[in-house]
Scaffold this motif. Structure first.
Motif, PDB file in Angstrom:
ATOM      1  N   GLU A 289       1.624   1.023   4.820  1.00  0.00           N
ATOM      2  CA  GLU A 289       1.316   1.758   3.601  1.00  0.00           C
ATOM      3  C   GLU A 289       2.338   2.676   3.316  1.00  0.00           C
ATOM      4  O   GLU A 289       2.520   3.003   1.962  1.00  0.00           O
ATOM      5  CB  GLU A 289       0.077   2.532   4.111  1.00  0.00           C
ATOM      6  CG  GLU A 289      -1.057   1.775   4.099  1.00  0.00           C
ATOM      7  CD  GLU A 289      -1.578   0.818   2.819  1.00  0.00           C
ATOM      8  OE1 GLU A 289      -1.206   1.252   1.724  1.00  0.00           O
ATOM      9  OE2 GLU A 289      -2.168  -0.018   2.938  1.00  0.00           O
ATOM     10  N   TRP A 292       4.542   0.957   0.688  1.00  0.00           N
ATOM     11  CA  TRP A 292       3.755   1.497  -0.552  1.00  0.00           C
ATOM     12  C   TRP A 292       4.486   2.668  -1.176  1.00  0.00           C
ATOM     13  O   TRP A 292       4.592   2.740  -2.433  1.00  0.00           O
ATOM     14  CB  TRP A 292       2.535   1.347  -0.540  1.00  0.00           C
ATOM     15  CG  TRP A 292       1.702   0.017  -0.701  1.00  0.00           C
ATOM     16  CD1 TRP A 292       1.161  -0.755   0.197  1.00  0.00           C
ATOM     17  CD2 TRP A 292       1.723  -0.647  -2.084  1.00  0.00           C
ATOM     18  NE1 TRP A 292       0.619  -1.794  -0.423  1.00  0.00           N
ATOM     19  CE2 TRP A 292       1.161  -1.955  -1.939  1.00  0.00           C
ATOM     20  CE3 TRP A 292       2.420  -0.342  -3.410  1.00  0.00           C
ATOM     21  CZ2 TRP A 292       0.910  -2.849  -2.793  1.00  0.00           C
ATOM     22  CZ3 TRP A 292       2.271  -1.400  -4.409  1.00  0.00           C
ATOM     23  CH2 TRP A 292       1.459  -2.610  -4.140  1.00  0.00           C
ATOM     24  N   SER A 391       3.557   8.233  -6.356  1.00  0.00           N
ATOM     25  CA  SER A 391       2.310   7.737  -6.021  1.00  0.00           C
ATOM     26  C   SER A 391       1.402   7.704  -6.988  1.00  0.00           C
ATOM     27  O   SER A 391       0.486   6.690  -7.342  1.00  0.00           O
ATOM     28  CB  SER A 391       1.813   7.974  -4.695  1.00  0.00           C
ATOM     29  OG  SER A 391       2.682   7.758  -3.385  1.00  0.00           O
ATOM     30  N   ASN A 392       1.028   8.876  -7.839  1.00  0.00           N
ATOM     31  CA  ASN A 392      -0.087   9.139  -8.561  1.00  0.00           C
ATOM     32  C   ASN A 392       0.036   8.208  -9.896  1.00  0.00           C
ATOM     33  O   ASN A 392      -0.649   7.375 -10.184  1.00  0.00           O
ATOM     34  CB  ASN A 392      -0.292  10.524  -9.035  1.00  0.00           C
ATOM     35  CG  ASN A 392      -1.299  10.863  -9.787  1.00  0.00           C
ATOM     36  OD1 ASN A 392      -2.621  10.416  -8.992  1.00  0.00           O
ATOM     37  ND2 ASN A 392      -1.095  11.453 -10.993  1.00  0.00           N
ATOM     38  N   TRP A 396      -1.550   4.701 -10.947  1.00  0.00           N
ATOM     39  CA  TRP A 396      -2.391   4.778 -12.041  1.00  0.00           C
ATOM     40  C   TRP A 396      -2.029   3.444 -12.904  1.00  0.00           C
ATOM     41  O   TRP A 396      -2.835   2.884 -13.439  1.00  0.00           O
ATOM     42  CB  TRP A 396      -2.614   6.109 -12.772  1.00  0.00           C
ATOM     43  CG  TRP A 396      -3.490   6.926 -12.235  1.00  0.00           C
ATOM     44  CD1 TRP A 396      -3.645   7.956 -11.459  1.00  0.00           C
ATOM     45  CD2 TRP A 396      -5.011   6.859 -12.801  1.00  0.00           C
ATOM     46  NE1 TRP A 396      -4.899   8.588 -11.156  1.00  0.00           N
ATOM     47  CE2 TRP A 396      -5.798   7.954 -12.116  1.00  0.00           C
ATOM     48  CE3 TRP A 396      -5.680   6.225 -14.063  1.00  0.00           C
ATOM     49  CZ2 TRP A 396      -7.017   8.076 -12.426  1.00  0.00           C
ATOM     50  CZ3 TRP A 396      -7.026   6.288 -14.112  1.00  0.00           C
ATOM     51  CH2 TRP A 396      -7.968   7.221 -13.464  1.00  0.00           C
TER      52      TRP A 396
HETATM   53  P1  FAD Z   1      -3.668   6.476   4.852  1.00  0.00           P
HETATM   54  O1  FAD Z   1      -4.394   5.216   4.455  1.00  0.00           O
HETATM   55  O2  FAD Z   1      -3.582   6.918   6.061  1.00  0.00           O
HETATM   56  O3  FAD Z   1      -2.039   5.825   4.433  1.00  0.00           O
HETATM   57  C1  FAD Z   1      -1.032   6.242   5.121  1.00  0.00           C
HETATM   58  C2  FAD Z   1       0.025   6.840   4.159  1.00  0.00           C
HETATM   59  O4  FAD Z   1       0.348   5.718   3.374  1.00  0.00           O
HETATM   60  C3  FAD Z   1      -0.479   7.843   3.117  1.00  0.00           C
HETATM   61  O5  FAD Z   1      -0.430   9.023   3.521  1.00  0.00           O
HETATM   62  C4  FAD Z   1       0.355   7.559   1.970  1.00  0.00           C
HETATM   63  O6  FAD Z   1       1.716   8.272   1.907  1.00  0.00           O
HETATM   64  C5  FAD Z   1       0.971   6.119   2.145  1.00  0.00           C
HETATM   65  N1  FAD Z   1      -0.170   5.244   1.189  1.00  0.00           N
HETATM   66  C6  FAD Z   1      -1.007   4.686   1.281  1.00  0.00           C
HETATM   67  N2  FAD Z   1      -1.714   4.061   0.170  1.00  0.00           N
HETATM   68  C7  FAD Z   1      -0.607   4.117  -0.541  1.00  0.00           C
HETATM   69  C8  FAD Z   1      -0.609   3.807  -2.014  1.00  0.00           C
HETATM   70  N3  FAD Z   1      -1.565   2.939  -2.600  1.00  0.00           N
HETATM   71  N4  FAD Z   1       0.429   4.150  -2.652  1.00  0.00           N
HETATM   72  C9  FAD Z   1       1.286   4.999  -2.328  1.00  0.00           C
HETATM   73  N5  FAD Z   1       1.208   5.505  -0.944  1.00  0.00           N
HETATM   74  C10 FAD Z   1       0.232   5.272  -0.229  1.00  0.00           C
HETATM   75  N6  FAD Z   1      -1.029   9.129  -2.828  1.00  0.00           N
HETATM   76  C11 FAD Z   1      -0.514  10.322  -2.827  1.00  0.00           C
HETATM   77  O7  FAD Z   1       0.040  10.640  -1.862  1.00  0.00           O
HETATM   78  N7  FAD Z   1      -0.368  11.130  -3.819  1.00  0.00           N
HETATM   79  C12 FAD Z   1      -1.109  10.783  -5.230  1.00  0.00           C
HETATM   80  O8  FAD Z   1      -0.784  11.563  -5.969  1.00  0.00           O
HETATM   81  C13 FAD Z   1      -1.884   9.589  -5.213  1.00  0.00           C
HETATM   82  N8  FAD Z   1      -2.497   9.242  -6.165  1.00  0.00           N
HETATM   83  C14 FAD Z   1      -3.038   7.880  -6.302  1.00  0.00           C
HETATM   84  C15 FAD Z   1      -3.862   7.542  -7.464  1.00  0.00           C
HETATM   85  C16 FAD Z   1      -4.475   6.291  -7.709  1.00  0.00           C
HETATM   86  C17 FAD Z   1      -5.316   6.011  -8.858  1.00  0.00           C
HETATM   87  C18 FAD Z   1      -4.711   5.512  -6.395  1.00  0.00           C
HETATM   88  C19 FAD Z   1      -5.499   4.333  -6.314  1.00  0.00           C
HETATM   89  C20 FAD Z   1      -4.090   6.010  -5.411  1.00  0.00           C
HETATM   90  C21 FAD Z   1      -3.232   7.217  -5.262  1.00  0.00           C
HETATM   91  N9  FAD Z   1      -2.647   7.453  -4.027  1.00  0.00           N
HETATM   92  C22 FAD Z   1      -1.843   8.674  -3.966  1.00  0.00           C
HETATM   93  C23 FAD Z   1      -2.499   6.619  -2.980  1.00  0.00           C
HETATM   94  C24 FAD Z   1      -3.313   6.779  -1.815  1.00  0.00           C
HETATM   95  O9  FAD Z   1      -4.576   6.667  -2.210  1.00  0.00           O
HETATM   96  C25 FAD Z   1      -3.367   7.823  -0.869  1.00  0.00           C
HETATM   97  O10 FAD Z   1      -1.949   8.018  -0.433  1.00  0.00           O
HETATM   98  C26 FAD Z   1      -4.087   7.954   0.591  1.00  0.00           C
HETATM   99  O11 FAD Z   1      -5.497   7.759   0.154  1.00  0.00           O
HETATM  100  C27 FAD Z   1      -3.887   9.119   1.230  1.00  0.00           C
HETATM  101  O12 FAD Z   1      -4.823   8.991   2.141  1.00  0.00           O
HETATM  102  P2  FAD Z   1      -4.239   8.709   3.739  1.00  0.00           P
HETATM  103  O13 FAD Z   1      -3.103   9.916   3.884  1.00  0.00           O
HETATM  104  O14 FAD Z   1      -5.471   8.992   4.899  1.00  0.00           O
HETATM  105  O15 FAD Z   1      -3.712   7.225   3.673  1.00  0.00           O
END
Ligand code: FAD
Length: 436
Positions: A289, A292, A391-392, A396
């Motif tokens: 992740e 990503w 990421s945002n 999107w």
């Molecule tokens: P975990 O599931 O624990 O993942 C670990 C780390 O991996 C996260 O902290 C993050 O840094 C990275 N990660 C995980 N999934 C994604 C992903 N799809 N894209 C990029 N990095 C990812 N993430 C943001 O950090 N900032 C945002 O502004 C943001 N906007 C988003 C908008 C949309 C429409 C969507 C669908 C996703 C977005 N995300 C964003 C990605 C993701 O939803 C969040 O990173 C994640 O939910 C954060 O929770 P976590 O730290 O517990 O993630």
């Protein structure tokens, strides 16, 4: 060891708000005989955007204040003074340079429109002999080992990931040692309060899935908790699509977004954990992740401001709707879809939403209501604790069908609700009205 020059270095902190694994701090300490630091709460970050949302709403504002307070203390422990202003950096930095005869400014490289505009404004105010040294310090895989030509970054994630995993090593983290007490300077500046930034004070919602504080120390504590203390990392892949509670996912994102935690630090902590307790699919998946996260940064390096354009990086010519009533219904969790509503209410009440929730509400916005996806992205930008420009906008675009999803999927939100919230636990949590 490089010989220190007789000069003063200024670290201009941006989204690299940490003292561990910070390239700017390391370079300043190694190369300067005097080191000072500054953080500017830039009023531009709190203005109203073109779609009528405040760019930073109260949740991230509060988190940022906590982060800066923590950074100030951690820097003080190293005998580095952090000056703080509620002012545009282009108005503060040249004055600091004059007052302290700064020779070199160290900062994190930023490349998106607003950030480069700020850079250019600052550079225009500086004397010609002041060096400006920037470092890509927000990546897991450092750009130096990836490409000299970002146009070659693949538009399909799997190709990108496999190549990286096969060929590139993650760099080691670095720390700096404490400077002499004489490095400290008199500091008359203070960190603005939430009220000074224009917000009413508020309590964290007791139901929040992200009840943590801002700052490097809280980030390190969460990292230790999620790995060595509770070993939740060993189950991440099974729980990551969860919706309720603190531990279904890592919750690292708000700290990663403002740089109070580095992706490398997470990587090496997981490696340490794996060495002691063994690797499994879940421990690997956190790193997957994080790739990503890197990927969307590379996509933004490749496509620049296309990531903010309605047609996205694919330059699609879709017809988008801007119906104000539909947007308001979505924002306030008042649509016909209870799963979307529960997620939107969670966001409005806490500044947090799970990844599963984000995918669903964004898909509903762009592919069911056919609303201009940039408006949804701007609302997320305002509210999210973990807002990160790459990421945002990358996610999107992906969900709206103008980005990196080769399959251009639409989420069936009711099927998703059945699958991930079959017992209605999440929907009850946010939709049920209670008296107390
Ligand atoms: P975990 O599931 O624990 O993942 C670990 C780390 O991996 C996260 O902290 C993050 O840094 C990275 N990660 C995980 N999934 C994604 C992903 N799809 N894209 C990029 N990095 C990812 N993430 C943001 O950090 N900032 C945002 O502004 C943001 N906007 C988003 C908008 C949309 C429409 C969507 C669908 C996703 C977005 N995300 C964003 C990605 C993701 O939803 C969040 O990173 C994640 O939910 C954060 O929770 P976590 O730290 O517990 O993630």
């Amino acid at each position: 060891m490089q010989k220190k020059q007789n000069n003063t270095g200024l670290i201009w902190f941006r989204n690299n708000l940490r003292t561990e694994d910070n390239a700017s701090l390391k370079k300043a300490v190694e190369n300067c005989n005097k080191v000072i630091a500054v953080y500017c709460f830039d009023p531009k970050l709190f203005r109203i955007d073109e779609f009528g949302f405040q760019k930073t709403a109260k949740f991230r504002a509060q988190f940022l204040i906590e982060t800066i307070a923590d950074l100030k203390q951690n820097l003080a422990n190293l005998n580095v003074t952090l000056l703080t202003y509620f002012e545009n950096p282009e108005n503060s930095i040249y004055k600091i340079c004059d007052t302290y005869s700064v020779h070199t400014i160290y900062t994190q490289t930023e490349w998106t429109e607003e950030e480069t505009t700020t850079n250019n404004l600052i550079k225009a105010t500086l004397a010609e002999n002041i060096n400006f040294i920037e470092d890509y310090d927000q990546f897991l895989y450092h750009p130096d080992s990836i490409s000299k030509d970002f146009t070659k970054i693949p538009d399909v994630f799997t190709i990108f990931r496999k190549k990286l995993e096969k060929t590139v090593k993650i760099e080691k983290e670095f720390s700096v040692s404490k400077l002499l007490k004489e490095n400290l300077i008199k500091n008359d500046t203070s960190i603005p309060t939430l009220k000074e930034l224009g917000f009413e004070s508020f309590e964290t919602n007791v139901k929040s899935a992200f009840p943590f504080s801002g700052g490097e120390n809280a980030a390190q504590e969460r990292l230790n908790d999620y790995t060595f203390k509770t070993k939740k990392v060993a189950f991440y892949k099974k729980t990551r699509n969860g919706l309720v509670g603190v531990d279904y996912s890592t919750k690292f994102s708000p700290w990663l977004a403002n740089g109070s935690l580095s992706a490398k630090t997470i990587y090496w902590k997981i490696k340490e954990y794996e060495a002691e307790y063994g690797a499994n699919q879940s421990t690997y998946w956190v790193i997957f992740e994080l790739i990503w996260r890197d990927y969307f940064k590379y996509i933004s390096l490749k496509h620049h401001s296309k990531i903010f354009k309605i047609g996205g990086i694919l330059e699609k010519k879709y017809q988008w709707n801007t119906d104000k009533q539909l947007i308001q219904q979505w924002v306030h969790g008042n649509t016909k879809d209870d799963f979307v509503n529960a997620n939107m209410i969670e966001l409005k009440e806490t500044g947090w939403m799970s990844n599963r929730g984000r995918q669903n509400v964004a898909s509903y916005f762009a592919k069911e209501l056919l609303l201009d996806w940039r408006i949804g992205a701007a609302y997320f930008e305002s509210l999210l604790l973990d807002y990160d420009v790459h990421s945002n906008y990358g996610n999107w675009m992906y969900v709206a069908g103008v980005g990196n999803d080769p399959r251009d999927r639409k989420f069936n939100t009711q099927l998703q609700a059945d699958r991930y919230d079959g017992g209605h636990r999440f929907r009850k949590l946010w939709l049920e009205k209670t008296l107390f």
